[in-house]
Design an enzyme around this catalytic site. Structure first.
Site, PDB file in Angstrom:
ATOM      1  N   LYS A 103      48.927  60.137  52.060  1.00  0.00           N
ATOM      2  CA  LYS A 103      47.654  60.853  52.038  1.00  0.00           C
ATOM      3  C   LYS A 103      47.943  62.352  51.913  1.00  0.00           C
ATOM      4  O   LYS A 103      49.028  62.773  52.291  1.00  0.00           O
ATOM      5  CB  LYS A 103      46.835  60.527  53.276  1.00  0.00           C
ATOM      6  CG  LYS A 103      47.155  61.357  54.524  1.00  0.00           C
ATOM      7  CD  LYS A 103      46.158  61.089  55.593  1.00  0.00           C
ATOM      8  CE  LYS A 103      46.455  61.924  56.812  1.00  0.00           C
ATOM      9  NZ  LYS A 103      45.680  63.043  57.076  1.00  0.00           N
ATOM     10  N   ASP A 107      47.826  55.304  55.267  1.00  0.00           N
ATOM     11  CA  ASP A 107      47.210  56.118  56.297  1.00  0.00           C
ATOM     12  C   ASP A 107      47.955  55.707  57.558  1.00  0.00           C
ATOM     13  O   ASP A 107      47.723  54.616  58.080  1.00  0.00           O
ATOM     14  CB  ASP A 107      45.711  55.806  56.420  1.00  0.00           C
ATOM     15  CG  ASP A 107      45.053  56.630  57.519  1.00  0.00           C
ATOM     16  OD1 ASP A 107      45.790  57.252  58.310  1.00  0.00           O
ATOM     17  OD2 ASP A 107      43.813  56.641  57.586  1.00  0.00           O
ATOM     18  N   HIS A 108      48.859  56.550  58.019  1.00  0.00           N
ATOM     19  CA  HIS A 108      49.772  56.110  59.077  1.00  0.00           C
ATOM     20  C   HIS A 108      49.045  55.713  60.342  1.00  0.00           C
ATOM     21  O   HIS A 108      49.591  55.020  61.187  1.00  0.00           O
ATOM     22  CB  HIS A 108      50.817  57.198  59.381  1.00  0.00           C
ATOM     23  CG  HIS A 108      50.241  58.371  60.114  1.00  0.00           C
ATOM     24  ND1 HIS A 108      49.670  59.427  59.472  1.00  0.00           N
ATOM     25  CD2 HIS A 108      50.120  58.619  61.427  1.00  0.00           C
ATOM     26  CE1 HIS A 108      49.235  60.292  60.379  1.00  0.00           C
ATOM     27  NE2 HIS A 108      49.495  59.830  61.562  1.00  0.00           N
ATOM     28  N   GLU A 115      41.575  66.786  68.971  1.00  0.00           N
ATOM     29  CA  GLU A 115      42.917  67.360  69.088  1.00  0.00           C
ATOM     30  C   GLU A 115      42.816  68.659  69.871  1.00  0.00           C
ATOM     31  O   GLU A 115      41.882  69.438  69.664  1.00  0.00           O
ATOM     32  CB  GLU A 115      43.498  67.655  67.698  1.00  0.00           C
ATOM     33  CG  GLU A 115      43.697  66.405  66.855  1.00  0.00           C
ATOM     34  CD  GLU A 115      44.189  66.755  65.455  1.00  0.00           C
ATOM     35  OE1 GLU A 115      45.376  66.536  65.186  1.00  0.00           O
ATOM     36  OE2 GLU A 115      43.384  67.253  64.654  1.00  0.00           O
ATOM     37  N   HIS A 129      41.146  58.874  59.004  1.00  0.00           N
ATOM     38  CA  HIS A 129      41.280  58.292  60.344  1.00  0.00           C
ATOM     39  C   HIS A 129      39.938  57.844  60.922  1.00  0.00           C
ATOM     40  O   HIS A 129      39.810  56.731  61.437  1.00  0.00           O
ATOM     41  CB  HIS A 129      41.908  59.301  61.318  1.00  0.00           C
ATOM     42  CG  HIS A 129      43.275  59.762  60.916  1.00  0.00           C
ATOM     43  ND1 HIS A 129      44.064  59.065  60.028  1.00  0.00           N
ATOM     44  CD2 HIS A 129      44.000  60.834  61.292  1.00  0.00           C
ATOM     45  CE1 HIS A 129      45.215  59.705  59.875  1.00  0.00           C
ATOM     46  NE2 HIS A 129      45.192  60.788  60.629  1.00  0.00           N
ATOM     47  N   LYS A 183      39.521  70.354  66.049  1.00  0.00           N
ATOM     48  CA  LYS A 183      40.755  70.966  66.548  1.00  0.00           C
ATOM     49  C   LYS A 183      40.417  71.956  67.650  1.00  0.00           C
ATOM     50  O   LYS A 183      39.314  72.481  67.705  1.00  0.00           O
ATOM     51  CB  LYS A 183      41.470  71.677  65.401  1.00  0.00           C
ATOM     52  CG  LYS A 183      42.084  70.689  64.415  1.00  0.00           C
ATOM     53  CD  LYS A 183      43.155  71.334  63.588  1.00  0.00           C
ATOM     54  CE  LYS A 183      43.882  70.303  62.748  1.00  0.00           C
ATOM     55  NZ  LYS A 183      44.754  69.421  63.549  1.00  0.00           N
TER      56      LYS A 183
END
Lengths: 351, 513
Positions: B174, B203-204, B242, B266, B363
């Site tokens: 990605k 997409d990990h 995050e 995600h 974030k």
């Protein structure tokens, strides 16, 4: 990783109801602080993870110490209710004591709690400890009976506990001879046997089995599986052969499913003290001779090689885990039902 | 003398009872961008751990491709250092590494260099000959996105992508495009060389054990599915929060923003697995069919009313004073890039009609948390009329993905005592308490799946394009209005006040994860 281990309480009892009450208290923190207390309110809110009841039998105090250390380490990954039976039926004066304790462990901020009961019996009560163990189990969770050392197959306690258990875990690497292996097979094949059998020694063979199977996953190699004409297993010189026998039994039993009766050769390797150290599979047939070899090396490694005719294919080195007892036990706790492959390997090992 | 099996064998009987159904075929993995960060931090450590744990086949080989002045030995040494530094298994076993390293080679070339692809083809042929890789290839595009098309084009033109026997697969990192149009163009470019079955879009997030656990939680426990619908669920909140800023990724983040960086992939993945129907099996297409159905069912978003964007200003996070987004490295001082997005959406199907889903990511929020929270409806009637029932909050089932993976259920309980007093309590369950074992890295799982030809945990073309069309709609809505007065939330807070208003307008509140 932080690891904070707290012994919450240790108390001694002789009455089963008193033990049950204490277990409830240490499990849920229901100490007598009064109704509506902070502790009682929190008790209703707490969820506890437990994966099984684990019963283990030891014959003397030194064994008790060793087993307790293994179970302490096991509890990190497998929070369980543990009953340790210190059964000494050969000691004359009848005696029955119980010690209940609770441990709390913190790993990386996660709390794991376990309860342990040590039942210590002499004389006749030692033969009937199963009747005391049964009411102390957490309902609905599997019961695992771990019998370190060679089981006392003729002790009625062994049969009683097997009836109580969903799985019996032994370690055939602990001096099992052919007679012991045969008795183990009988237990596994007993009519209406509820308890499946797990063997830590079998778990140790996982890497060997995995790598042996991988040889024949390679393109063009499956055909050679039908032309296996022999297997050589080298093992250490300390007189313990159960691991080599099981590995050979596994090979023989798997190949028997496709109509191949493979001869097994067991050889001593004077350079190694214990366990399987080399495993060679020979194949013939139209494709020409082939040898598939696996060798154990120091540092927990297994190297593999295929020789086709006089040509060596790519070598490979992988990890051969040297797993601690608690790790092997932990694997056993995750396995459901009868392990038919193990039972077939055991039967073939005894042929 | 051994008897020989009467008929040719069709299956490897030695594999019975082993955890993996089979070993990947011997193959060569060509890593484009081999001198880059991803290869060093993720790919090579993943390959080492797969080798260590016996998952890689004999003859498995890696060709690193990069336009970096490195000899083959230097490349191997660089990779060994990477494994020493980033592998989850320590210390690194030198013999195992050596065994893997024997199959590692390096081809230096610019990604558009035709002659270089000739050398790459020769190297692949050598591996087929000497290491038995049998024409099986994985082309791993661990490069910046602008190189994807040219590499695919050259792989096709040079014949490498189709040459000889064996399977060919391509892995794309990605971001897969930066809007619907570019994603479609990229899909089209890849399809001129590879079929959809050969394409593995990573997409990990999907490789994480914790995300897969959500599927197990839903579909391996019969008690949840009957109440997992509009009849019992009031709404669902999905949060990917995050506490970190953009680190050193200012250049990338300026072109991406929270919408492209997290929401498009995600958050859409979490939405899909939270809302999807049970697939008939865990095959790649069965699972992805169900996920795509969810994306197709998303009601057209009214951007002005359903979406809030934000950008952090200076503030305090975790006791540390941190700069605002516009003060970060490689960020324009007047940047209007969003670092926070909150979206309300609805899914038009029988299971979820009129059940709002509130999604947010940002974030520099107060804490790091990824979770799916299912808030259930209140009981239709409370028989405890004269009790303090107003204190009760609804049942909430939370599936935590990180940190502290697990589940918690908020329930009402009686406070012990002579009068009927109720209070809400949380029952928390940490998976860690039952399985306090080390999990494999997401890349290990995904690389192994790719080698085995299992695309279940990779994004499919239609899935990616559906997610981009949603993002495009939001982008278009934003483009039609002047940007908000950024920054509009202080670092260390849960986003702009408008995000609270979005959910409070419906009589609900954001959870504090």
């Amino acid at each position: 990783m932080s690891n904070d281990h707290t012994e919450l309480s240790t108390r001694s009892f002789v009455d089963v109801h008193a033990i049950q009450d204490e277990l409830d208290q240490v499990r849920w923190g229901l100490h007598a602080d009064g109704e509506g207390s902070e502790a009682a309110e929190h008790a209703a809110a707490e969820a506890r993870a437990s994966v099984c009841n684990l019963i283990t039998v030891v014959g003397n105090e030194p064994e008790l110490g060793a087993v307790t250390s293994v179970l302490d380490r096991l509890s990190v990954t497998n929070p369980s209710r543990t009953l340790i039976l210190l059964a000494q039926h050969t000691r004359e004066a009848d005696k029955l004591e119980a010690e209940v304790s609770a441990q709390e462990r913190t790993e990386s901020g996660h709390r794991v709690s376990t309860e342990r009961v040590i039942l210590h019996a002499h004389g006749e009560p030692a033969r009937h400890l199963a009747s005391l163990a049964a009411p102390l189990l957490i309902p609905d969770l599997p019961v695992i009976l771990w019998w370190p050392g060679r089981p006392q197959f003729d002790n009625p306690l062994f049969d009683d506990l097997c009836e109580l258990a969903d799985r019996l875990v032994v370690d055939t690497d602990e001096g099992f001879d052919d007679a012991d292996l045969a008795r183990l097979l009988q237990v596994a094949r007993r009519q209406k046997a509820q308890a499946s059998i797990g063997d830590l020694n079998w778990a140790r063979l996982m890497a060997w089995r995995h790598v042996a199977a991988q040889f024949f996953d390679m393109p063009g190699m499956l055909a050679r599986l039908a032309h296996i004409r022999g297997v050589s297993i080298f093992h250490g010189h300390d007189g313990s052969t159960a691991q080599a026998r099981l590995l050979g039994g596994w090979m023989r039993s798997r190949l028997a499913t496709v109509g191949i009766d493979v001869p097994l050769e067991f050889r001593l390797d004077d350079s190694i003290e214990h366990g399987v150290c080399r495993f060679l599979i020979y194949a013939g047939g139209d494709e020409g001779p082939a040898r598939f070899s696996m060798s154990r090396h120091r540092g927990g490694r297994l190297s593999t090689q295929i020789r086709l005719g006089d040509q060596d294919l790519a070598e490979r080195t992988v990890r051969l885990e040297s797993r601690a007892t608690e790790e092997l036990l932990g694997i056993e706790l995750t396995l459901p039902g009868h392990d038919m492959l193990f039972e077939q390997a055991l039967a073939a090992a005894l042929q | 003398m051994a008897q020989v099996a009467a008929a040719p064998l069709t299956q490897n009987v030695l594999r019975d009872g082993l955890i993996l159904p089979r070993t990947p075929d011997p193959a060569a993995m060509v890593i484009f961008g081999a001198s880059g960060d991803l290869t060093a931090r993720k790919l090579m450590p993943a390959l080492y751990n797969l080798a260590l744990n016996r998952y890689l086949p004999s003859g498995f080989s890696v060709i690193g491709v990069a336009d970096t002045a490195l000899s083959e030995d230097e490349f191997r040494a660089h990779m060994e250092q990477a494994v020493q530094k980033f592998s989850r298994s320590q210390p690194v076993d030198r013999a195992v590494w050596q065994s893997l390293a024997e199959g590692i080679s390096f081809v230096r070339m610019p990604f558009d260099d035709e002659e270089g692809y000739g050398r790459l083809a020769a190297e692949l042929e050598r591996l087929d000959r000497e290491r038995g890789t049998a024409g099986n290839r994985v082309f791993y595009l661990a490069t910046a996105p602008q190189f994807f098309s040219v590499i695919i084009d050259r792989l096709g033109a040079s014949g490498i992508a189709k040459a000889g026997e064996g399977w060919k697969r391509v892995v794309i990192e990605k971001p897969f495009g930066n809007d619907l149009k570019s994603a479609q163009a990229l899909n089209q470019a890849i399809h001129t060389v590879f079929t959809e079955q050969q394409i593995y879009r990573i997409d990990h997030y999907l490789g994480k054990e914790t995300v897969q656990n959500v599927l197990v939680f839903r579909f391996a426990n019969g008690i949840f599915e009957p109440i997992w619908n509009r009849r019992y669920v009031d709404h669902i909140q999905i949060t990917v929060a995050e506490d970190i800023g953009i680190e050193r990724r200012g250049k990338y983040y300026e072109t991406a923003g929270a919408l492209r960086d997290i929401f498009q992939n995600h958050l859409m993945q979490l939405l899909s697995i939270a809302a999807m129907e049970a697939p008939p099996n865990f095959d790649a297409d069965s699972v992805r069919d169900e996920k795509v159905k969810v994306l197709k069912s998303i009601h057209p978003i009214d951007v002005a009313n359903d979406v809030v964007r934000g950008q952090y200003g200076p503030g305090w996070v975790g006791g540390q004073q941190v700069p605002g987004y516009r003060q970060e490295l490689n960020v324009a001082p007047t940047s209007n890039t969003e670092t926070f997005v909150a979206v309300r959406l609805k899914i038009d199907n029988w299971r979820w009609a009129d059940t709002p889903f509130y999604l947010r990511t940002g974030k520099r929020l107060p804490s790091r948390a990824s979770e799916i929270a299912i808030q259930f409806k209140n009981p239709p009637h409370l028989p405890f009329a004269k009790t303090a029932v107003q204190e009760l909050t609804p049942n909430v089932l939370v599936m935590r993905i990180q940190p502290h993976e697990g589940a918690s259920l908020k329930i009402a309980a009686k406070i012990p005592g002579p009068v009927m007093r109720l209070r809400t309590v949380n029952m928390d369950f940490f998976y860690g308490s039952s399985f306090m074992v080390e999990s494999p890295d997401a890349y290990e799982r995904l690389v192994l799946d790719c080698l085995l030809g299992d695309a279940t945990l990779f994004a499919r073309e239609d899935e990616v394009e559906r997610a981009w069309s949603l993002v495009d709609r939001i982008e278009a809505g934003w483009a039609s209005e002047p940007p908000p007065a950024f920054p509009n939330y202080a670092a260390g807070t849960w986003g702009p006040p408008e995000a609270d208003a979005l959910i409070e307008h419906d009589g609900r509140r954001w959870r504090r994860p």
